[in-house]
Design an enzyme around this catalytic site. Structure first.
Site, short mmCIF file in Angstrom:
data_model
loop_
_atom_site.label_atom_id
_atom_site.label_comp_id
_atom_site.label_asym_id
_atom_site.label_seq_id
_atom_site.Cartn_x
_atom_site.Cartn_y
_atom_site.Cartn_z
N ARG A 169 -0.18 -1.34 -2.09
CA ARG A 169 0.51 -2.62 -2.03
C ARG A 169 -0.49 -3.69 -1.61
O ARG A 169 -1.63 -3.37 -1.25
CB ARG A 169 1.78 -2.61 -1.13
CG ARG A 169 1.78 -1.75 0.09
CD ARG A 169 0.82 -2.11 1.15
NE ARG A 169 0.89 -3.52 1.51
CZ ARG A 169 -0.09 -4.21 2.07
NH1 ARG A 169 -1.25 -3.61 2.36
NH2 ARG A 169 0.03 -5.48 2.36
N GLY A 170 -0.03 -4.95 -1.66
CA GLY A 170 -0.95 -6.05 -1.41
C GLY A 170 -1.45 -6.56 -2.75
O GLY A 170 -1.81 -5.77 -3.64
N ALA A 171 -1.48 -7.89 -2.88
CA ALA A 171 -1.69 -8.51 -4.20
C ALA A 171 -2.98 -8.06 -4.89
O ALA A 171 -2.96 -7.69 -6.08
CB ALA A 171 -1.68 -10.02 -4.04
N ARG A 186 6.45 -4.76 -10.12
CA ARG A 186 6.73 -5.71 -9.04
C ARG A 186 6.55 -7.13 -9.59
O ARG A 186 5.57 -7.39 -10.31
CB ARG A 186 5.80 -5.47 -7.83
CG ARG A 186 6.01 -4.11 -7.19
CD ARG A 186 5.31 -3.99 -5.84
NE ARG A 186 6.00 -4.77 -4.82
CZ ARG A 186 5.48 -5.02 -3.62
NH1 ARG A 186 4.26 -4.58 -3.30
NH2 ARG A 186 6.16 -5.72 -2.72
N GLN A 203 4.27 -3.87 7.59
CA GLN A 203 2.86 -3.85 7.17
C GLN A 203 1.94 -4.25 8.32
O GLN A 203 0.79 -3.80 8.39
CB GLN A 203 2.64 -4.82 5.99
CG GLN A 203 3.20 -4.35 4.67
CD GLN A 203 4.59 -4.86 4.42
OE1 GLN A 203 5.34 -5.14 5.35
NE2 GLN A 203 4.95 -4.98 3.16
N ASP A 206 0.50 -13.91 -2.37
CA ASP A 206 0.80 -13.11 -3.56
C ASP A 206 0.78 -13.95 -4.83
O ASP A 206 0.57 -13.43 -5.92
CB ASP A 206 2.14 -12.40 -3.40
CG ASP A 206 2.02 -11.34 -2.31
OD1 ASP A 206 2.17 -11.69 -1.13
OD2 ASP A 206 1.72 -10.19 -2.66
N ASN A 215 4.09 -15.55 0.03
CA ASN A 215 3.52 -14.43 0.78
C ASN A 215 4.68 -13.67 1.40
O ASN A 215 5.86 -14.03 1.24
CB ASN A 215 2.52 -14.93 1.84
CG ASN A 215 1.72 -13.80 2.45
OD1 ASN A 215 1.18 -12.95 1.73
ND2 ASN A 215 1.65 -13.74 3.77
N LYS A 216 4.36 -12.64 2.13
CA LYS A 216 5.37 -11.76 2.73
C LYS A 216 6.45 -12.54 3.46
O LYS A 216 6.16 -13.52 4.13
CB LYS A 216 4.65 -10.79 3.68
CG LYS A 216 5.51 -9.77 4.36
CD LYS A 216 6.40 -8.98 3.42
CE LYS A 216 5.65 -8.31 2.29
NZ LYS A 216 6.56 -7.76 1.24
O1 MRU Z 1 4.94 -6.21 -0.25
P1 MRU Z 1 3.46 -6.15 -0.04
O2 MRU Z 1 3.05 -5.30 1.12
O3 MRU Z 1 2.71 -5.84 -1.31
O4 MRU Z 1 3.09 -7.64 0.35
C1 MRU Z 1 1.77 -7.96 0.64
C2 MRU Z 1 1.61 -9.33 1.15
O5 MRU Z 1 2.53 -10.10 1.23
C3 MRU Z 1 0.23 -9.74 1.48
O6 MRU Z 1 0.22 -10.65 2.53
C4 MRU Z 1 -0.35 -10.39 0.23
O7 MRU Z 1 -0.37 -9.49 -0.84
C5 MRU Z 1 -1.66 -10.99 0.46
S1 MRU Z 1 -2.99 -9.85 0.70
C6 MRU Z 1 -3.45 -9.40 -0.85
#
Ligand code: MRU
Length: 347
Positions: A45-47, A88, A197, A238, A248-249
């Protein structure tokens, strides 16, 4: 280096982020459908990480194909890309990663390149994107480190670290670069409900690197800002719209407003491929809605009453007006973002 994901001759190997920090185990995806499941289920996970994973997924789909003609292979590539794109919706990096390999495939197919050569070139590109991700984040980190005072406590939300990328990280990359430059940085990590996270991943990653880290519950950030304990906020993104609005999250928007109220600079750190020129403003960013069980359950056990309604948006959008700077590998972009983003796109 934390081994978030890796191309191997057997397939793509992922550190299982759903199991961290209690277990350090790996999942091997041997076909593109398995890569799609790994992304959908947030094993990775993470962009930035899902962008490169998706690129590797397309390369794996092409590599494993038994098609003997280009038209046959093109039909399969369409299906591979469609499957990965449905995993996603919010992080634009996912669609960027798919497009990178697909565009290469399309140009090679148009020139009737032999299929073994197409396979080799698509795999090489996916591996190159992996290397470029780390290289870009190191430059981004150095650009952002200059913004931090010599002694500072920095609040971050979610995990925008090595685990959210191929290594190093965006928000945590800035922190790593500042520490490498000799600055004395303390980190406050929001736990980041409901997927935790911050508690599970950011805390694990920073403790692993020996960077002093304090874990707080999401609802404590305002308290610590009101006490003057936070000097800067740095988060990842993201998808950043062309006007600088940043998804973002979930919970990032609340942190940004708290930061504004307390005069704390709020920075977004993201590689340039997180900026989506086709999304004019934040309202256009699709927000992923995830399963209710992420909210109702804790470690597999239901902790809420039957019958309660649940909402679980995974991301929110921070309007550009709350963002003190967007830290990229092309420099630190400042408001007005429509102009600074457009100028950086020409570099
Ligand atoms: O749902 P996730 O864990 O994929 O979300 C990740 C985030 O929101 C991060 O802050 C975001 O991807 C930036 S870091 C690449």
């Amino acid at each position: 280096m934390i081994p978030t994901l890796e191309w191997t001759p057997e397939g793509v190997r992922f550190l299982d982020q759903t199991k961290l920090p209690l277990e350090e185990t790996y999942v091997l995806a041997t076909d593109y459908q398995q890569v799609a499941i790994v992304i959908r289920d947030m094993i990775v996970r993470g962009a930035m990480a899902i962008g490169v994973s998706a690129a590797m997924g397309v390369a794996l789909g092409i590599d494993r194909s038994t098609a003997t003609t280009i038209p046959e292979l093109t039909t399969e590539v369409d299906e591979v890309c469609r499957t990965l794109a449905e995993t996603r919706p919010t992080a634009v990096n996912l669609f960027w990663g798919i497009a990178q390999v697909r565009n290469l495939y399309t140009s090679l197919a148009a020139r009737d390149t032999p299929i073994p050569e197409i396979k080799a070139q698509c795999i090489a590109l996916a591996q190159q994107l992996y290397d470029e991700d780390i290289a870009n984040l190191k430059i981004l980190g150095a650009n952002g480190a200059a913004l931090l005072p010599d002694e500072a406590t920095v609040l971050t939300h979610c995990n925008a670290g090595a685990l959210a990328a191929c290594g190093y990280g965006s928000a945590l990359g800035v922190i790593r670069a500042a520490v490498e430059a000799g600055k004395k940085i303390d980190v406050f990590a929001d736990e980041t409900r409901p997927f935790n996270q911050g508690a599970r991943l950011t805390a694990w990653e920073l403790v692993h690197d020996g960077i002093p880290t304090t874990l707080i519950c999401d609802n404590m950030a305002g308290y610590f800002m009101s006490k003057g304990r936070i000097q800067a906020v740095i988060v990842g993104a993201d998808r950043i719209a062309a006007n600088g609005d940043a998804a973002n999250k979930i919970g990032t928007y609340s942190v940004a407003i708290l930061a504004k109220e307390h005069g704390v600079p709020f920075y977004v750190a993201a590689p340039f491929n997180t900026i989506d020129p086709d999304t004019a403003h934040g309202d256009m960013i699709p927000i992923e809605q995830r399963a209710a069980t992420e909210v109702t359950h804790f470690q597999g056990k239901q902790v809420t009453p039957d019958g309660v309604r649940i909402e679980n948006p995974a991301f929110d959008v921070t309007p550009a007006k709350y963002i003190a700077g967007i830290i990229t590998e092309r420099g630190v972009l400042r408001a007005p973002y429509t102009e600074s983003i457009a100028a950086a796109a020409q570099l």
